[in-house]
Write a protein that holds these residues in place. Structure first.
Motif, mmCIF file in Angstrom:
data_model
loop_
_atom_site.group_PDB
_atom_site.id
_atom_site.type_symbol
_atom_site.label_atom_id
_atom_site.label_comp_id
_atom_site.label_asym_id
_atom_site.label_seq_id
_atom_site.Cartn_x
_atom_site.Cartn_y
_atom_site.Cartn_z
ATOM 1 N N ALA A 87 -8.975 1.030 -4.253
ATOM 2 C CA ALA A 87 -7.867 1.854 -3.766
ATOM 3 C C ALA A 87 -8.014 3.267 -4.278
ATOM 4 O O ALA A 87 -8.601 3.506 -5.332
ATOM 5 C CB ALA A 87 -6.529 1.269 -4.226
ATOM 6 N N THR A 88 -7.445 4.196 -3.531
ATOM 7 C CA THR A 88 -7.352 5.568 -3.992
ATOM 8 C C THR A 88 -5.878 5.892 -4.182
ATOM 9 O O THR A 88 -5.003 5.086 -3.848
ATOM 10 C CB THR A 88 -8.049 6.559 -3.028
ATOM 11 O OG1 THR A 88 -8.171 7.821 -3.691
ATOM 12 C CG2 THR A 88 -7.314 6.698 -1.713
ATOM 13 N N ALA A 89 -5.608 7.052 -4.736
ATOM 14 C CA ALA A 89 -4.241 7.482 -5.010
ATOM 15 C C ALA A 89 -4.321 8.942 -5.439
ATOM 16 O O ALA A 89 -5.422 9.502 -5.572
ATOM 17 C CB ALA A 89 -3.628 6.638 -6.136
ATOM 18 N N TYR A 90 -3.171 9.545 -5.674
ATOM 19 C CA TYR A 90 -3.180 10.851 -6.304
ATOM 20 C C TYR A 90 -3.950 10.674 -7.623
ATOM 21 O O TYR A 90 -3.753 9.670 -8.322
ATOM 22 C CB TYR A 90 -1.751 11.344 -6.552
ATOM 23 C CG TYR A 90 -1.713 12.739 -7.099
ATOM 24 C CD1 TYR A 90 -2.083 13.826 -6.306
ATOM 25 C CD2 TYR A 90 -1.349 12.965 -8.412
ATOM 26 C CE1 TYR A 90 -2.086 15.114 -6.815
ATOM 27 C CE2 TYR A 90 -1.343 14.259 -8.929
ATOM 28 C CZ TYR A 90 -1.714 15.327 -8.128
ATOM 29 O OH TYR A 90 -1.722 16.603 -8.635
ATOM 30 N N PRO A 91 -4.865 11.574 -7.976
ATOM 31 C CA PRO A 91 -5.735 11.353 -9.134
ATOM 32 C C PRO A 91 -5.009 10.944 -10.422
ATOM 33 O O PRO A 91 -5.532 10.136 -11.191
ATOM 34 C CB PRO A 91 -6.454 12.690 -9.297
ATOM 35 C CG PRO A 91 -6.511 13.239 -7.907
ATOM 36 C CD PRO A 91 -5.203 12.824 -7.270
ATOM 37 N N ALA A 92 -3.807 11.454 -10.654
ATOM 38 C CA ALA A 92 -3.072 11.089 -11.871
ATOM 39 C C ALA A 92 -2.657 9.623 -11.891
ATOM 40 O O ALA A 92 -2.311 9.077 -12.937
ATOM 41 C CB ALA A 92 -1.835 11.980 -12.021
ATOM 42 N N VAL A 93 -2.717 8.959 -10.725
ATOM 43 C CA VAL A 93 -2.368 7.538 -10.630
ATOM 44 C C VAL A 93 -3.623 6.667 -10.737
ATOM 45 O O VAL A 93 -3.543 5.454 -10.903
ATOM 46 C CB VAL A 93 -1.589 7.255 -9.318
ATOM 47 C CG1 VAL A 93 -1.194 5.798 -9.174
ATOM 48 C CG2 VAL A 93 -0.336 8.141 -9.239
ATOM 49 N N VAL A 141 -10.992 4.621 -6.424
ATOM 50 C CA VAL A 141 -12.024 5.312 -5.675
ATOM 51 C C VAL A 141 -11.558 6.744 -5.447
ATOM 52 O O VAL A 141 -10.516 6.976 -4.828
ATOM 53 C CB VAL A 141 -12.286 4.623 -4.310
ATOM 54 C CG1 VAL A 141 -13.376 5.353 -3.541
ATOM 55 C CG2 VAL A 141 -12.634 3.157 -4.503
ATOM 56 N N GLU A 142 -12.314 7.702 -5.972
ATOM 57 C CA GLU A 142 -11.967 9.105 -5.790
ATOM 58 C C GLU A 142 -12.550 9.598 -4.471
ATOM 59 O O GLU A 142 -13.756 9.486 -4.243
ATOM 60 C CB GLU A 142 -12.506 9.941 -6.947
ATOM 61 C CG GLU A 142 -12.043 11.373 -6.899
ATOM 62 C CD GLU A 142 -12.437 12.167 -8.132
ATOM 63 O OE1 GLU A 142 -12.433 13.396 -8.050
ATOM 64 O OE2 GLU A 142 -12.757 11.552 -9.171
ATOM 65 N N VAL A 143 -11.683 10.074 -3.588
ATOM 66 C CA VAL A 143 -12.107 10.620 -2.296
ATOM 67 C C VAL A 143 -11.394 11.946 -2.073
ATOM 68 O O VAL A 143 -10.421 12.272 -2.751
ATOM 69 C CB VAL A 143 -11.803 9.646 -1.126
ATOM 70 C CG1 VAL A 143 -12.568 8.340 -1.275
ATOM 71 C CG2 VAL A 143 -10.313 9.385 -0.983
ATOM 72 N N ASP A 144 -11.867 12.688 -1.092
ATOM 73 C CA ASP A 144 -11.213 13.926 -0.702
ATOM 74 C C ASP A 144 -9.782 13.620 -0.258
ATOM 75 O O ASP A 144 -9.493 12.543 0.279
ATOM 76 C CB ASP A 144 -11.994 14.572 0.449
ATOM 77 C CG ASP A 144 -11.435 15.923 0.816
ATOM 78 O OD1 ASP A 144 -11.745 16.898 0.105
ATOM 79 O OD2 ASP A 144 -10.666 16.002 1.792
ATOM 80 N N ALA A 145 -8.882 14.566 -0.466
ATOM 81 C CA ALA A 145 -7.462 14.370 -0.137
ATOM 82 C C ALA A 145 -7.229 14.065 1.334
ATOM 83 O O ALA A 145 -6.190 13.521 1.699
ATOM 84 C CB ALA A 145 -6.648 15.583 -0.555
ATOM 85 N N SER A 146 -8.189 14.373 2.185
ATOM 86 C CA SER A 146 -8.029 14.126 3.622
ATOM 87 C C SER A 146 -8.541 12.754 4.055
ATOM 88 O O SER A 146 -8.481 12.425 5.238
ATOM 89 C CB SER A 146 -8.766 15.205 4.417
ATOM 90 O OG SER A 146 -10.162 15.116 4.178
ATOM 91 N N GLU A 147 -9.014 11.952 3.124
ATOM 92 C CA GLU A 147 -9.612 10.662 3.453
ATOM 93 C C GLU A 147 -8.715 9.499 3.055
ATOM 94 O O GLU A 147 -7.719 9.675 2.346
ATOM 95 C CB GLU A 147 -10.968 10.534 2.748
ATOM 96 C CG GLU A 147 -11.982 11.563 3.205
ATOM 97 C CD GLU A 147 -13.304 11.451 2.481
ATOM 98 O OE1 GLU A 147 -13.655 10.346 2.019
ATOM 99 O OE2 GLU A 147 -13.982 12.485 2.358
ATOM 100 N N ALA A 148 -9.100 8.313 3.509
ATOM 101 C CA ALA A 148 -8.409 7.074 3.162
ATOM 102 C C ALA A 148 -9.443 6.033 2.756
ATOM 103 O O ALA A 148 -10.611 6.117 3.142
ATOM 104 C CB ALA A 148 -7.584 6.566 4.344
ATOM 105 N N VAL A 156 -4.738 -0.114 2.846
ATOM 106 C CA VAL A 156 -5.267 1.225 3.080
ATOM 107 C C VAL A 156 -4.484 2.196 2.204
ATOM 108 O O VAL A 156 -3.260 2.114 2.111
ATOM 109 C CB VAL A 156 -5.231 1.645 4.570
ATOM 110 C CG1 VAL A 156 -3.835 1.598 5.142
ATOM 111 C CG2 VAL A 156 -5.843 3.028 4.774
ATOM 112 N N THR A 157 -5.220 3.081 1.521
ATOM 113 C CA THR A 157 -4.611 4.045 0.609
ATOM 114 C C THR A 157 -5.197 5.429 0.874
ATOM 115 O O THR A 157 -6.314 5.559 1.371
ATOM 116 C CB THR A 157 -4.862 3.647 -0.858
ATOM 117 O OG1 THR A 157 -6.270 3.416 -1.058
ATOM 118 C CG2 THR A 157 -4.077 2.397 -1.239
ATOM 119 N N ALA A 158 -4.416 6.455 0.520
ATOM 120 C CA ALA A 158 -4.876 7.841 0.636
ATOM 121 C C ALA A 158 -4.309 8.624 -0.544
ATOM 122 O O ALA A 158 -3.240 8.290 -1.055
ATOM 123 C CB ALA A 158 -4.440 8.459 1.963
#
Length: 192
Positions: A135-141, A153-160, A167-169
């Motif tokens: 899962a991804t989330a706001y980086p602080a989470v 999983v660290e992804v660009d803010a525009s990705e999921a 599904v997370t973004a």
């Protein structure tokens, strides 16, 4: 009868992470029941607009009033095909509500599609449902996801990120991606 999506919100939910999914899913023909603990249909929650202006974290400004569309106390997860958890500050306190936790656990038990954006995964970590999920989330989470047994999983803010029924973004720039992937998990076919 329209298929129903449950949307968990609360005061100071992030404006774009609430309004955009609510309107997009409604436009696709879903009935989106937006609920908040201790609120009924017709009540409102305040939203907050988060933006990234070069500081170490996001800024927060007042957003819109968002109308609740269903009674929280009447939620029966059997009535819904999917769950959308908005971000902003709301997840940090709605996760303290025992029924919110039960709702999330019921969706995962039934393997129904679940979407969570930005701070929304805080609700998933509190519900204990992330073990074995990416899962991804706001980086602080991100640390919360890891501590809950998930793989952040660290992804660009525009990705999921999609893993099974989840599904997370990371933030509102990912609205398009998370909605697109959530709709796929729901089995909707969109033809252009």
């Amino acid at each position: 009868m329209a298929k129903k999506i449950l949307m968990l919100v609360g005061d100071f939910t992030e404006d774009y992470e609430t309004m955009v999914p609510f309107q997009a899913l409604s436009m696709l023909g879903y009935q989106v029941d937006a609920v908040c603990p201790d609120k009924k249909a017709g009540d409102v929650v305040r939203t907050a607009v988060h933006d990234f202006l070069g500081d170490q974290t996001y800024t927060e400004k007042p957003g819109h009033n968002f109308a609740i569309t269903a009674d929280f106390d009447a939620v029966d997860t059997a009535d819904y095909v999917g769950l959308f958890i908005t971000g902003g500050r709301a997840p940090e306190y709605i996760r303290l509500n025992a029924r919110v936790i039960e709702i999330v656990q019921e969706f995962f038990k039934d393997k129904k599609p679940v979407a969570a954006i930005c701070h929304g995964p805080q609700v998933l970590t509190a519900a204990g449902v992330l073990k074995g999920y990416k899962a991804t989330a706001y980086p602080a989470v991100g640390p919360d996801v890891t501590l809950a047994g998930g793989t952040y999983v660290e992804v660009d803010a525009s990705e999921a990120v999609v893993d099974g029924n989840l599904v997370t973004a990371p933030a509102w720039p990912g609205d398009t991606a998370i909605i697109r992937e959530f709709v796929k998990l729901l089995g909707a076919k969109i033809e252009i």
